[in-house]
Motif scaffolding. Structure first.
Motif, PDB file in Angstrom:
ATOM      1  N   ALA A   1      23.383   0.308   4.321  1.00 29.38           N
ATOM      2  CA  ALA A   1      22.163   0.390   3.508  1.00 29.38           C
ATOM      3  C   ALA A   1      21.464   1.725   3.756  1.00 29.38           C
ATOM      4  O   ALA A   1      21.004   2.377   2.815  1.00 29.38           O
ATOM      5  N   GLY A   2      21.406   2.139   5.011  1.00 32.84           N
ATOM      6  CA  GLY A   2      20.793   3.423   5.331  1.00 32.84           C
ATOM      7  C   GLY A   2      21.542   4.587   4.724  1.00 32.84           C
ATOM      8  O   GLY A   2      20.940   5.530   4.202  1.00 32.84           O
ATOM      9  N   LEU A   3      22.873   4.534   4.769  1.00 37.27           N
ATOM     10  CA  LEU A   3      23.682   5.605   4.173  1.00 37.27           C
ATOM     11  C   LEU A   3      23.525   5.649   2.654  1.00 37.27           C
ATOM     12  O   LEU A   3      23.635   6.717   2.050  1.00 37.27           O
ATOM     13  N   SER A   4      23.248   4.494   2.054  1.00 36.12           N
ATOM     14  CA  SER A   4      23.041   4.473   0.603  1.00 36.12           C
ATOM     15  C   SER A   4      21.823   5.297   0.206  1.00 36.12           C
ATOM     16  O   SER A   4      21.748   5.805  -0.915  1.00 36.12           O
ATOM     17  N   ASP A   5      20.878   5.447   1.137  1.00 38.62           N
ATOM     18  CA  ASP A   5      19.703   6.279   0.868  1.00 38.62           C
ATOM     19  C   ASP A   5      20.118   7.734   0.681  1.00 38.62           C
ATOM     20  O   ASP A   5      19.587   8.429  -0.190  1.00 38.62           O
ATOM     21  N   LEU A   6      21.061   8.182   1.488  1.00 41.38           N
ATOM     22  CA  LEU A   6      21.570   9.548   1.325  1.00 41.38           C
ATOM     23  C   LEU A   6      22.315   9.693   0.002  1.00 41.38           C
ATOM     24  O   LEU A   6      22.188  10.704  -0.683  1.00 41.38           O
ATOM     25  N   LEU A   7      23.081   8.672  -0.345  1.00 41.26           N
ATOM     26  CA  LEU A   7      23.885   8.727  -1.567  1.00 41.26           C
ATOM     27  C   LEU A   7      23.015   8.780  -2.813  1.00 41.26           C
ATOM     28  O   LEU A   7      23.211   9.637  -3.673  1.00 41.26           O
TER      29      LEU A   7
END
Length: 184
Positions: free
Chosen positions: A39-45
């Motif tokens: 979920a946190g990495l989706s913020d970067l995406l």
């Protein structure tokens, strides 16, 4: 159609709050870590896609911020409920976000349109909060035995959260003064 992909990713991140909270409350730390990390990495995406293809919008910025806050607040609430964090931490995080939201609303209504611009202290505060949440979950998932690191990161997050809340108040007060207070 593709221009709405970052918004869909933000909505999915916000929706990931519920399984992460359930996994923490159920003691499934390894799963909680991986879901929270994704979920946190989706913020970067979503941010990268929006910038790269010029798909930014006010709605997207709002959804992105709301998803981030919902996810962090949910994780912190779960960690408070199981006794891994003190209740006052949750109140501090909520109070800071409330100061920002209410302050921005009043500034928009009474002074001028405010373009959302996270300060470096705000970004540092959010980064410290994310790192704290992931460290606590990782410590629990893999029994890393890093209580001193967890404690140090906790107090760094407390300091940055407090300072960033004060910083936003100072910035908006200064802008309001320059706009209205400096008149003859």
């Amino acid at each position: 159609m593709w221009r709405y992909l970052p918004n869909a990713i933000s909505v999915a991140r916000g929706a990931a709050t519920f399984p992460v909270v359930w996994l923490i409350l159920d003691g499934r730390w390894l799963w909680a870590f991986w879901v929270a990390l994704l979920a946190g990495l989706s913020d970067l995406l979503d941010g990268s896609l929006a910038k790269r293809f010029h798909w930014q919008s006010r709605l997207g910025a709002g959804l992105d911020g709301l998803a981030d806050k919902l996810l962090l607040f949910g994780i912190f609430l779960a960690l408070v409920l199981i006794g891994r964090l003190p209740m006052w931490w949750l109140i501090l995080v909520l109070a800071r976000d409330l100061v920002i939201v209410v302050g921005a609303w009043f500034y928009n209504r009474l002074i001028e349109k405010l373009r959302p611009e996270p300060s470096w202290l705000g970004k540092a505060s959010t980064a410290a909060q994310i790192a704290l949440a992931l460290l606590i979950i990782a410590n629990s998932a893999w029994q890393l035995q890093l209580p001193e690191l967890e404690k140090m990161l906790f107090w760094i997050a407390v300091g940055l959260t407090t300072l960033s809340g004060i910083h936003y108040i100072v910035i908006w007060a200064r802008r309001a003064y320059l706009r209205f207070g400096a008149r003859p």
